[in-house]
Design a protein around this motif. Structure first.
Motif, PDB file in Angstrom:
ATOM      1  N   TYR A  36     -29.650  18.331  -0.940  1.00 24.19           N
ATOM      2  CA  TYR A  36     -29.052  19.571  -1.442  1.00 24.19           C
ATOM      3  C   TYR A  36     -28.907  19.540  -2.961  1.00 24.19           C
ATOM      4  N   THR A  37     -28.487  18.403  -3.498  1.00 23.10           N
ATOM      5  CA  THR A  37     -28.365  18.253  -4.951  1.00 23.10           C
ATOM      6  C   THR A  37     -29.740  18.300  -5.602  1.00 23.10           C
ATOM      7  N   ALA A  38     -30.730  17.687  -4.965  1.00 28.79           N
ATOM      8  CA  ALA A  38     -32.088  17.702  -5.511  1.00 28.79           C
ATOM      9  C   ALA A  38     -32.641  19.122  -5.562  1.00 28.79           C
ATOM     10  N   VAL A  39     -32.384  19.898  -4.540  1.00 31.70           N
ATOM     11  CA  VAL A  39     -32.920  21.262  -4.467  1.00 31.70           C
ATOM     12  C   VAL A  39     -32.122  22.222  -5.349  1.00 31.70           C
ATOM     13  N   LEU A  40     -30.811  22.168  -5.253  1.00 35.01           N
ATOM     14  CA  LEU A  40     -29.958  23.154  -5.920  1.00 35.01           C
ATOM     15  C   LEU A  40     -29.449  22.722  -7.295  1.00 35.01           C
ATOM     16  N   GLY A  41     -29.493  21.428  -7.584  1.00 31.62           N
ATOM     17  CA  GLY A  41     -28.943  20.906  -8.829  1.00 31.62           C
ATOM     18  C   GLY A  41     -27.489  20.506  -8.632  1.00 31.62           C
ATOM     19  N   GLY A  42     -26.952  19.819  -9.599  1.00 30.93           N
ATOM     20  CA  GLY A  42     -25.564  19.377  -9.517  1.00 30.93           C
ATOM     21  C   GLY A  42     -25.301  18.290 -10.540  1.00 30.93           C
ATOM     22  N   GLU A  43     -24.371  17.421 -10.215  1.00 33.31           N
ATOM     23  CA  GLU A  43     -24.005  16.318 -11.110  1.00 33.31           C
ATOM     24  C   GLU A  43     -23.816  15.047 -10.305  1.00 33.31           C
ATOM     25  N   VAL A  44     -24.066  13.901 -10.958  1.00 36.10           N
ATOM     26  CA  VAL A  44     -23.831  12.599 -10.348  1.00 36.10           C
ATOM     27  C   VAL A  44     -23.130  11.710 -11.368  1.00 36.10           C
ATOM     28  N   ASN A  45     -22.397  10.740 -10.883  1.00 41.12           N
ATOM     29  CA  ASN A  45     -21.789   9.732 -11.745  1.00 41.12           C
ATOM     30  C   ASN A  45     -22.744   8.563 -11.880  1.00 41.12           C
ATOM     31  N   VAL A  46     -22.961   8.125 -13.118  1.00 40.25           N
ATOM     32  CA  VAL A  46     -23.848   6.999 -13.393  1.00 40.25           C
ATOM     33  C   VAL A  46     -23.034   5.943 -14.130  1.00 40.25           C
ATOM     34  N   HIS A  47     -23.094   4.713 -13.649  1.00 36.56           N
ATOM     35  CA  HIS A  47     -22.371   3.613 -14.274  1.00 36.56           C
ATOM     36  C   HIS A  47     -23.208   3.032 -15.419  1.00 36.56           C
ATOM     37  N   THR A  48     -22.596   2.918 -16.592  1.00 36.47           N
ATOM     38  CA  THR A  48     -23.247   2.333 -17.762  1.00 36.47           C
ATOM     39  C   THR A  48     -22.436   1.127 -18.209  1.00 36.47           C
ATOM     40  N   LEU A  49     -22.911   0.439 -19.228  1.00 36.42           N
ATOM     41  CA  LEU A  49     -22.160  -0.697 -19.762  1.00 36.42           C
ATOM     42  C   LEU A  49     -20.862  -0.246 -20.422  1.00 36.42           C
ATOM     43  N   ASP A  50     -20.817   1.015 -20.852  1.00 38.96           N
ATOM     44  CA  ASP A  50     -19.628   1.569 -21.507  1.00 38.96           C
ATOM     45  C   ASP A  50     -18.679   2.279 -20.550  1.00 38.96           C
ATOM     46  N   GLY A  51     -19.033   2.332 -19.273  1.00 38.85           N
ATOM     47  CA  GLY A  51     -18.219   3.055 -18.305  1.00 38.85           C
ATOM     48  C   GLY A  51     -19.078   4.045 -17.532  1.00 38.85           C
ATOM     49  N   THR A  52     -18.434   4.982 -16.891  1.00 37.27           N
ATOM     50  CA  THR A  52     -19.135   5.960 -16.062  1.00 37.27           C
ATOM     51  C   THR A  52     -19.358   7.247 -16.844  1.00 37.27           C
ATOM     52  N   VAL A  53     -20.580   7.788 -16.728  1.00 39.92           N
ATOM     53  CA  VAL A  53     -20.876   9.079 -17.338  1.00 39.92           C
ATOM     54  C   VAL A  53     -21.326  10.041 -16.243  1.00 39.92           C
ATOM     55  N   ARG A  54     -21.076  11.301 -16.467  1.00 40.72           N
ATOM     56  CA  ARG A  54     -21.482  12.344 -15.534  1.00 40.72           C
ATOM     57  C   ARG A  54     -22.819  12.901 -16.015  1.00 40.72           C
ATOM     58  N   LEU A  55     -23.816  12.863 -15.147  1.00 41.65           N
ATOM     59  CA  LEU A  55     -25.166  13.271 -15.508  1.00 41.65           C
ATOM     60  C   LEU A  55     -25.571  14.499 -14.720  1.00 41.65           C
ATOM     61  N   LYS A  56     -26.095  15.501 -15.411  1.00 45.61           N
ATOM     62  CA  LYS A  56     -26.536  16.727 -14.759  1.00 45.61           C
ATOM     63  C   LYS A  56     -27.856  16.467 -14.041  1.00 45.61           C
ATOM     64  N   VAL A  57     -27.958  16.966 -12.814  1.00 42.36           N
ATOM     65  CA  VAL A  57     -29.193  16.905 -12.038  1.00 42.36           C
ATOM     66  C   VAL A  57     -29.745  18.327 -11.987  1.00 42.36           C
ATOM     67  N   ASN A  58     -30.942  18.507 -12.511  1.00 39.73           N
ATOM     68  CA  ASN A  58     -31.546  19.838 -12.528  1.00 39.73           C
ATOM     69  C   ASN A  58     -32.012  20.236 -11.132  1.00 39.73           C
ATOM     70  N   ALA A  59     -31.968  21.534 -10.849  1.00 36.65           N
ATOM     71  CA  ALA A  59     -32.491  22.049  -9.584  1.00 36.65           C
ATOM     72  C   ALA A  59     -33.978  21.715  -9.495  1.00 36.65           C
ATOM     73  N   GLY A  60     -34.409  21.315  -8.315  1.00 36.32           N
ATOM     74  CA  GLY A  60     -35.817  20.970  -8.110  1.00 36.32           C
ATOM     75  C   GLY A  60     -36.168  19.554  -8.515  1.00 36.32           C
ATOM     76  N   THR A  61     -35.178  18.686  -8.650  1.00 35.82           N
ATOM     77  CA  THR A  61     -35.429  17.300  -9.023  1.00 35.82           C
ATOM     78  C   THR A  61     -36.240  16.605  -7.936  1.00 35.82           C
ATOM     79  N   GLN A  62     -37.305  15.939  -8.346  1.00 33.84           N
ATOM     80  CA  GLN A  62     -38.196  15.263  -7.414  1.00 33.84           C
ATOM     81  C   GLN A  62     -37.806  13.795  -7.254  1.00 33.84           C
ATOM     82  N   ASN A  63     -38.152  13.243  -6.099  1.00 35.57           N
ATOM     83  CA  ASN A  63     -37.932  11.826  -5.833  1.00 35.57           C
ATOM     84  C   ASN A  63     -38.696  10.996  -6.870  1.00 35.57           C
ATOM     85  N   GLY A  64     -38.027  10.011  -7.456  1.00 36.17           N
ATOM     86  CA  GLY A  64     -38.668   9.142  -8.432  1.00 36.17           C
ATOM     87  C   GLY A  64     -38.597   9.636  -9.864  1.00 36.17           C
TER      88      GLY A  64
END
Length: 112
Positions: A36-64
Motif C-alpha cells: 500500500y505504501t509502495a503504491v500510494l506513497g507515504g513515509e518510513v522511519n530509517v535508522h542512521t548513525l545520527d538517529g532516526t529520520v523520516r523518509l518520504k516514499v513516493n507513490a509508485g515506488t518499485q521493489n529495489g
C-alpha cells in the motif's frame, strides 16, 4: 610508522577514481515497505548513525529502488565536513494471505 593501505581498507583498487573512493564510504540499508505504501506513497522511519529520520516514499515506488541520504554516515578521510551517504534500498512486501474479499478487490483493480 607502519604503512596503512587505505585502498585495501576501503575495498577499492589503486587505480580507483575519486568517485570510487567516495562510494566506498557509503553504507547500504534495506527498508521493507508494504504494498500500500509502495503504491500510494507515504513515509518510513530509517535508522542512521545520527538517529532516526523520516523518509518520504513516493507513490509508485518499485521493489529495489534506491534512495540516497547524503552525508548520513562516516566522515571522509582527510576531507573535513564531508561524509559518506546512506543508501536506502526499498523492498516491497507483497501480502501472502489475503481474504477472498481482498482478492476480489485486487481483481477489480486488475480489470480497470
Amino acid at each position: 610508522m607502519a604503512f596503512i593501505d587505505y585502498y585495501k581498507i576501503l575495498g577499492v583498487g589503486r587505480n580507483a577514481t575519486q568517485d570510487d573512493i567516495k562510494k566506498a564510504y557509503d553504507l547500504y540499508t534495506d527498508v521493507n515497505i508494504d504494498l500500500y505504501t509502495a503504491v500510494l506513497g507515504g513515509e518510513v522511519n530509517v535508522h542512521t548513525l545520527d538517529g532516526t529520520v523520516r523518509l518520504k516514499v513516493n507513490a509508485g515506488t518499485q521493489n529495489g529502488l534506491k534512495a540516497r541520504l547524503r552525508g548520513k554516515v562516516f566522515p571522509l578521510y582527510k576531507k573535513d565536513g564531508l561524509h559518506g551517504n546512506l543508501i536506502v534500498i526499498y523492498h516491497v512486501k507483497i501480502p501472502v494471505s489475503l481474504t477472498e474479499n481482498q482478492k476480489n478487490l485486487f481483481r477489480q483493480l486488475q480489470a480497470c
